[in-house]
Scaffold this active site. Sequence first.
Site, short mmCIF file in Angstrom:
data_model
loop_
_atom_site.label_atom_id
_atom_site.label_comp_id
_atom_site.label_asym_id
_atom_site.label_seq_id
_atom_site.Cartn_x
_atom_site.Cartn_y
_atom_site.Cartn_z
N TYR A 1 16.28 48.18 132.33
CA TYR A 1 15.40 49.02 132.95
C TYR A 1 14.47 48.17 133.99
CZ TYR A 1 11.72 52.53 133.77
OH TYR A 1 10.87 53.16 134.21
N TYR A 2 14.09 47.17 133.54
CA TYR A 2 13.11 46.14 134.04
C TYR A 2 13.76 45.09 134.78
CZ TYR A 2 9.88 48.33 130.66
OH TYR A 2 9.18 49.40 130.04
N TYR B 1 4.57 62.25 132.05
CA TYR B 1 5.02 61.07 131.95
C TYR B 1 3.95 59.83 132.04
CZ TYR B 1 7.44 56.48 133.01
OH TYR B 1 7.79 55.55 132.95
N ALA C 1 3.11 48.60 120.71
CA ALA C 1 3.00 49.90 121.33
C ALA C 1 3.96 50.91 120.69
CB ALA C 1 3.19 49.70 122.99
N MET D 1 2.73 56.83 132.63
CA MET D 1 3.00 55.56 133.20
C MET D 1 2.42 54.25 132.56
SD MET D 1 2.53 56.77 137.16
CE MET D 1 0.85 57.15 137.32
N TYR E 1 2.18 47.30 139.84
CA TYR E 1 2.52 48.79 140.30
C TYR E 1 2.10 48.92 141.79
CZ TYR E 1 2.74 49.21 135.36
OH TYR E 1 3.29 49.11 134.17
N LYS F 1 2.83 56.64 115.55
CA LYS F 1 1.91 57.34 114.76
C LYS F 1 1.49 58.63 115.19
CE LYS F 1 -0.58 53.52 112.79
NZ LYS F 1 -1.77 53.22 111.98
N PHE G 1 2.45 52.01 117.46
CA PHE G 1 1.19 52.78 117.83
C PHE G 1 1.77 54.40 118.33
CE2 PHE G 1 -1.17 54.70 121.61
CZ PHE G 1 -2.48 54.73 121.02
N HIS H 1 8.31 55.29 128.96
CA HIS H 1 9.12 53.99 128.80
C HIS H 1 8.42 52.84 128.14
CE1 HIS H 1 11.40 56.03 132.14
NE2 HIS H 1 12.54 55.92 131.35
N GLU I 1 6.66 45.99 119.87
CA GLU I 1 6.49 46.66 118.62
C GLU I 1 5.15 47.29 118.50
OE1 GLU I 1 7.63 43.95 115.27
OE2 GLU I 1 9.41 43.49 116.36
N1 ACO Z 1 -0.31 46.49 115.50
C1 ACO Z 1 -0.02 47.61 114.76
N2 ACO Z 1 -0.63 48.74 114.70
C2 ACO Z 1 -1.55 48.84 115.60
C3 ACO Z 1 -1.87 47.60 116.79
C4 ACO Z 1 -0.98 46.71 116.69
N3 ACO Z 1 -1.41 45.61 117.60
N4 ACO Z 1 -2.64 48.35 117.53
C5 ACO Z 1 -2.98 49.49 117.07
N5 ACO Z 1 -2.40 49.73 116.08
C6 ACO Z 1 -2.65 50.89 115.15
C7 ACO Z 1 -3.87 50.99 114.53
O1 ACO Z 1 -3.56 50.36 113.22
C8 ACO Z 1 -4.27 52.21 114.65
O2 ACO Z 1 -3.98 52.86 113.27
P1 ACO Z 1 -5.26 53.31 112.25
O3 ACO Z 1 -6.31 54.00 113.21
O4 ACO Z 1 -4.35 54.31 111.30
O5 ACO Z 1 -5.58 52.08 111.89
C9 ACO Z 1 -3.71 52.92 115.65
O6 ACO Z 1 -2.29 51.99 116.14
C10 ACO Z 1 -4.46 53.24 116.95
O7 ACO Z 1 -5.13 52.04 117.31
P2 ACO Z 1 -6.21 52.03 118.35
O8 ACO Z 1 -7.24 51.14 118.16
O9 ACO Z 1 -6.69 53.37 118.71
O10 ACO Z 1 -5.36 51.29 119.59
P3 ACO Z 1 -5.73 50.33 120.49
O11 ACO Z 1 -7.01 50.86 121.09
O12 ACO Z 1 -5.63 49.04 120.15
O13 ACO Z 1 -4.52 50.52 121.69
C11 ACO Z 1 -2.37 50.03 122.77
C12 ACO Z 1 -3.23 50.66 121.43
C13 ACO Z 1 -2.87 50.72 123.82
C14 ACO Z 1 -1.10 50.24 122.31
C15 ACO Z 1 -3.01 48.52 122.66
O14 ACO Z 1 -2.19 47.94 121.64
C16 ACO Z 1 -2.68 47.84 123.96
O15 ACO Z 1 -3.27 48.08 125.07
N6 ACO Z 1 -1.42 46.89 124.10
C17 ACO Z 1 -0.94 46.25 125.35
C18 ACO Z 1 -0.66 47.15 126.38
C19 ACO Z 1 0.76 47.93 126.15
O16 ACO Z 1 1.67 47.43 125.43
N7 ACO Z 1 0.66 49.25 126.32
C20 ACO Z 1 1.78 50.07 126.02
C21 ACO Z 1 2.85 49.81 127.02
S1 ACO Z 1 3.93 51.37 127.27
C22 ACO Z 1 3.19 52.37 128.34
O17 ACO Z 1 2.36 51.89 128.71
C23 ACO Z 1 3.65 53.55 128.78
#
Ligand code: ACO
Length: 162
Positions: A141-142, A77, A123, A79, A34, A129, A126, A115, A121
């Site tokens: 895009y990337y 947005y 994210a 980020m 970034y 939900k 997530f 984005h 999958e």
């Molecule tokens: N697979 C399936 N469901 C999931 C997952 C997973 N790996 N992670 C979280 N969930 C679901 C959970 O089941 C939960 O639902 P529930 O409460 O009904 O059980 C819900 O999502 C919320 O879970 P949290 O514990 O609040 O989420 P977490 O703290 O794990 O953060 C996040 C979720 C941010 C997507 C995390 O997995 C992460 O950091 N991923 C890597 C970075 C990333 O890809 N970020 C998004 C990129 S896009 C962007 O940044 C704009």
Amino acid sequence: MGAGRQVSISLDGVRDKNVMQPKKLNIALFPVCYNDKYYADALASGDFTKLAYYSDICVGAIACRLEKKEHGAVRVYIMTLGVLAPYRGLGIGTKLLNHVLDLCLKQNISEIYLHVQTNNEDAINFYKKFGFEITDTIQNYYTNITPPDCYLLTKIISQTKK
Ligand code: ACO
């Protein structure tokens, strides 16, 4: 996680003084580097950018940019939103996203979008939900990661629930 002891999760703002925290997190979390504009936009968004602490350890962050639309309306947005792998599934991502969605409601902001790489999958599920929907697919895009394609995820926030 932990040994049965209750650990509090708290949110803190990003300021010039602690901007190294999101920089360190982003290196650990994302395959993208970034630039200065990202950090300037994050700082300028004020409360829309937050760090999450598990006890006193910085384990996650949401960074947003505020964008002016026509007629003066603002849209948000996202980020980046990320939580370090050992701390996932503890509700930290939910707390960060709900914080921003609540701010949108309070400030009458009705559109929030982001984005996400098409193969991310976890994210995508997530965000779905929370009522985000895939509104577009952008090929190439990337530039430095595979697959290079992303989805645009958008949520229209109903202001009637206030
Ligand atoms: N697979 C399936 N469901 C999931 C997952 C997973 N790996 N992670 C979280 N969930 C679901 C959970 O089941 C939960 O639902 P529930 O409460 O009904 O059980 C819900 O999502 C919320 O879970 P949290 O514990 O609040 O989420 P977490 O703290 O794990 O953060 C996040 C979720 C941010 C997507 C995390 O997995 C992460 O950091 N991923 C890597 C970075 C990333 O890809 N970020 C998004 C990129 S896009 C962007 O940044 C704009």
